[in-house]
Every structure is written in structure tokens, then in C-alpha cells.
Design a protein around this motif. Structure first.
Motif, mmCIF file in Angstrom:
data_model
loop_
_atom_site.group_PDB
_atom_site.id
_atom_site.type_symbol
_atom_site.label_atom_id
_atom_site.label_comp_id
_atom_site.label_asym_id
_atom_site.label_seq_id
_atom_site.Cartn_x
_atom_site.Cartn_y
_atom_site.Cartn_z
ATOM 1 N N VAL A 5 110.898 82.829 -3.519
ATOM 2 C CA VAL A 5 110.275 83.306 -4.757
ATOM 3 C C VAL A 5 109.901 84.779 -4.564
ATOM 4 C CG1 VAL A 5 108.491 82.955 -6.484
ATOM 5 C CG2 VAL A 5 109.467 80.981 -5.287
ATOM 6 N N TYR A 27 102.632 94.550 -1.442
ATOM 7 C CA TYR A 27 103.362 93.475 -2.127
ATOM 8 C C TYR A 27 104.795 93.887 -2.437
ATOM 9 C CZ TYR A 27 104.176 89.723 -5.562
ATOM 10 O OH TYR A 27 104.674 88.636 -6.253
ATOM 11 N N GLY A 59 98.796 77.274 -8.985
ATOM 12 C CA GLY A 59 99.729 78.238 -9.552
ATOM 13 C C GLY A 59 101.130 77.664 -9.736
HETATM 14 N N1 NAP Z 1 102.148 85.017 -10.999
HETATM 15 C C1 NAP Z 1 103.037 85.982 -11.211
HETATM 16 O O1 NAP Z 1 102.988 86.695 -12.226
HETATM 17 C C2 NAP Z 1 104.132 86.228 -10.219
HETATM 18 C C3 NAP Z 1 105.058 87.240 -10.526
HETATM 19 C C4 NAP Z 1 106.106 87.478 -9.642
HETATM 20 C C5 NAP Z 1 106.226 86.709 -8.501
HETATM 21 N N2 NAP Z 1 105.294 85.740 -8.223
HETATM 22 C C6 NAP Z 1 105.491 84.952 -7.003
HETATM 23 O O2 NAP Z 1 105.410 83.573 -7.316
HETATM 24 C C7 NAP Z 1 104.931 82.832 -6.176
HETATM 25 C C8 NAP Z 1 103.738 81.987 -6.562
HETATM 26 O O3 NAP Z 1 102.740 82.865 -7.084
HETATM 27 P P1 NAP Z 1 101.456 82.347 -7.897
HETATM 28 O O4 NAP Z 1 101.337 83.232 -9.059
HETATM 29 O O5 NAP Z 1 101.477 80.885 -8.064
HETATM 30 O O6 NAP Z 1 100.327 82.769 -6.841
HETATM 31 P P2 NAP Z 1 98.878 82.168 -6.578
HETATM 32 O O7 NAP Z 1 98.339 81.582 -7.798
HETATM 33 O O8 NAP Z 1 98.108 83.263 -5.919
HETATM 34 O O9 NAP Z 1 99.169 81.013 -5.502
HETATM 35 C C9 NAP Z 1 99.607 81.376 -4.229
HETATM 36 C C10 NAP Z 1 99.870 80.106 -3.437
HETATM 37 O O10 NAP Z 1 100.321 80.495 -2.129
HETATM 38 C C11 NAP Z 1 99.520 79.816 -1.176
HETATM 39 N N3 NAP Z 1 99.463 80.540 0.089
HETATM 40 C C12 NAP Z 1 99.164 81.842 0.313
HETATM 41 N N4 NAP Z 1 99.178 82.084 1.632
HETATM 42 C C13 NAP Z 1 99.512 80.915 2.247
HETATM 43 C C14 NAP Z 1 99.684 80.519 3.589
HETATM 44 N N5 NAP Z 1 99.501 81.378 4.612
HETATM 45 N N6 NAP Z 1 100.035 79.241 3.856
HETATM 46 C C15 NAP Z 1 100.218 78.356 2.834
HETATM 47 N N7 NAP Z 1 100.032 78.669 1.546
HETATM 48 C C16 NAP Z 1 99.684 79.937 1.255
HETATM 49 C C17 NAP Z 1 98.155 79.693 -1.838
HETATM 50 O O11 NAP Z 1 97.389 78.715 -1.160
HETATM 51 P P3 NAP Z 1 95.752 78.799 -1.033
HETATM 52 O O12 NAP Z 1 95.213 78.145 -2.255
HETATM 53 O O13 NAP Z 1 95.470 78.066 0.219
HETATM 54 O O14 NAP Z 1 95.404 80.259 -0.972
HETATM 55 C C18 NAP Z 1 98.599 79.274 -3.230
HETATM 56 O O15 NAP Z 1 98.941 77.910 -3.244
HETATM 57 C C19 NAP Z 1 104.614 83.897 -5.117
HETATM 58 O O16 NAP Z 1 105.706 84.024 -4.245
HETATM 59 C C20 NAP Z 1 104.454 85.169 -5.943
HETATM 60 O O17 NAP Z 1 104.700 86.333 -5.181
HETATM 61 C C21 NAP Z 1 104.252 85.491 -9.051
#
Ligand code: NAP
Length: 259
Positions: A159, A181, A17
């Protein structure tokens, strides 16, 4: 984007991601940081492969650091690994990116959903920021280690999300009820605000950043931005932060979002 203003960077949750794209763009920028620490909770599992392949391409730049952001022992060990690699140097940028979203409306959200998401999205970033703070304070004390214009020498980026905004809730709620969330990210914003106050005297900026709605596992395929678009915006914003941005919530284009 001139990533060279960061001497060293730690990104949590960087195996997929937005986190993976942050590490990739930092490593492949024209002037990359001297060290990139890529946190990942299971580097040797199948979910760690893309990050390990990227690290292999940038052997002297990217260090993959086992880091479960909800496990205090793992955070301590990661800090030891990073500290030994930094030597006398400091950590100039910490990006608390790892997060969890459990889709749950009022009927579906129980104690487990609320607590699991809160621990990952709030407690983890707080414990990590505390643990790595001495390295950031060291970076802040080094001459010229952060862009002169920022007036600061280190930054913590939490983030966050548009869904954290209490003021925007009437517009955003219906499409994404997500109680665990939303409440966790609102708490992350307060953590950001508190740390911004406390770390002002250290010259460490603390800013919450919304990446936009991004096509990742969390954002889903309907999202409007690719990770490449979101992250290039985020890094542009991060590289131009000044002390007036500390303690605020910005989006990937640098526009403020009301609490
Ligand atoms: N995508 C969006 O539209 C969006 C919008 C607003 C905000 N955000 C924010 O952007 C950030 C990244 O989101 P994303 O979309 O890339 O999410 P994602 O695709 O679900 O990836 C989440 C990442 O966090 C890691 N993670 C979760 N729990 C963890 C833990 N206990 N220890 C270490 N790593 C952990 C996951 O690792 P594993 O592979 O091991 O699970 C993965 O690498 C987050 O803070 C999210 O809230 C995203």
C-alpha cells in the motif's frame, strides 16, 4: 467483488483504518477467502478491540495475529502462527498495509523522523514479504489457487501513496511537504519494482496500490473517500490484476500513477 479467488490473505496493520476495512470486506464478501490473517501489533490493547470484535463475528475465518511489522522476532512468530494454520496450503495474498506518517517538512525532519518512517514503511514490508514468501511460493505452485485470468497464483500488494510519485511532486508537494513519508513510499515503490522482477518466475505479482485520500487517522477528516469506498475499489483492483500490472503503481480505481 469475488474475494474467493484468494485462498488465504494476510493484512498487516489491520486493527483500524484501511486495514480493518480490508479485513471486514474480505470476510463479508459473497465468496470470502478460506482464511484471513489479520496482523495487529497489540491485539489485547484498546486499539485492538474493533478487530477482535470483527474476528469474533467470523470465528472460523479471521485469525488475529500479533504482528509488529518493525520487529523481526514478532514477524518470525507471526509466520510460525500463520504457517501452522495454513498446514499444506499456501498464502495467496499479502497486503503490506501498516505504515507510519510523521508530518515533517525539511526544517522539522531529523534523523529520527526519517529512520522511524523508513523502518515502518520500507524495511517492515520487505522483511514480511521475505518471511512469508515460502507460503506464497507454495500457493503459487498449487493448481488453480489464483484467478486463472491473472496468470499468477499469488500477489503481494504494497500500500503506497500518490505522495510517493516523483513526477507528481510539483502538483502535490505544497499541500503535504512530509519528507519522511514521501521518501519512504518512493522507496517502497522501488521495493515493489525489484520484487516484481525477482518473483516473476514464481508467478507472484507485486503491485503498489494508492488507496486514495481516505478518512482515517492518517488521512484525517478532510479526506475525500470513506474507508468503505477506498477498500471496495482496492479489492476490485486486486481481484483483476494481471501480470502486466506487476511492478506498477495503481490507484484504487485501477489507473496507473507515474513513478
Ligand atoms: N489514509 C490515507 O489518506 C492514505 C493515503 C495514501 C496512502 N495511505 C496508506 O494506506 C495504508 C493504511 O493507512 P491508514 O490511513 O489506514 O492509516 P492509519 O489509520 O494511521 O492506520 C495505520 C495502521 O498501521 C498500523 N501500524 C503502524 N505501525 C505498525 C507496526 N510497526 N506494526 C504493526 N502495525 C503498525 C497501525 O497500528 P496501531 O493502531 O497499532 O498504530 C494501524 O493499524 C498505509 O500504508 C498508508 O500509508 C493512506
Amino acid at each position: 467483488m469475488d474475494a474467493g479467488i484468494y485462498n488465504s490473505v494476510l493484512v498487516t496493520g489491520s486493527n483500524r483504518g484501511i486495514g480493518l476495512e480490508l479485513v471486514r470486506q474480505l470476510a463479508e464478501s459473497a465468496i470470502p477467502p478460506s482464511q484471513i490473517f489479520a496482523g495487529c501489533r497489540d491485539p489485547d490493547g484498546p486499539r485492538g478491540k474493533a478487530l477482535k470484535d470483527l474476528a469474533q463475528k467470523h470465528l472460523n475465518l479471521i485469525t488475529v495475529v500479533p504482528l509488529d511489522t518493525t520487529d523481526p522476532a514478532s514477524i518470525k512468530e507471526a509466520s510460525r502462527v500463520v504457517g501452522s494454520k495454513l498446514g499444506d496450503g499456501g498464502l495467496s495474498l499479502l497486503i503490506n498495509n501498516a505504515a507510519l506518517n510523521i508530518h515533517a517538512n525539511l526544517q522539522e525532519a531529523g534523523m529520527k523522523e526519517m529512520v522511524d518512517v523508513y523502518i515502518t514503511n520500507v524495511v517492515g514490508p520487505m522483511l514480511i514479504s521475505k518471511e512469508f514468501l515460502p507460503y506464497m511460493q507454495r500457493s503459487s505452485a498449487l493448481p488453480g489457487s489464483w484467478a486463472a485470468k491473472s496468470g499468477s497464483k499469488a500477489a503481494i500488494i504494497n500500500v503506497s501513496s500518490m505522495l510517493s510519485s516523483i513526477e507528481k511532486c510539483p502538483e502535490t508537494f505544497i499541500k503535504a511537504p512530509m519528507y519522511p513519508y514521501r521518501t519512504s513510499k518512493a522507496a517502497l515503490n522501488m521495493l515493489t519494482r525489484c520484487m516484481a522482477e525477482e518473483l516473476k518466475t514464481d508467478g507472484i505479482l507485486v503491485t503498489a496500490l494508492h488507496p486514495g485520500w481516505v478518512k482515517t487517522e492518517m488521512g484525517g477528516p478532510q479526506a475525500v473517500l470513506t474507508p468503505i469506498e477506498s477498500v471496495s475499489g482496492m479489492l476490485r483492483v486486486i481481484s483483476s490484476l494481471t501480470s502486466k500490472d506487476s511492478g506498477t503503481l495503481l490507484n484504487w480505481e485501477g489507473n496507473g500513477i507515474p513513478w
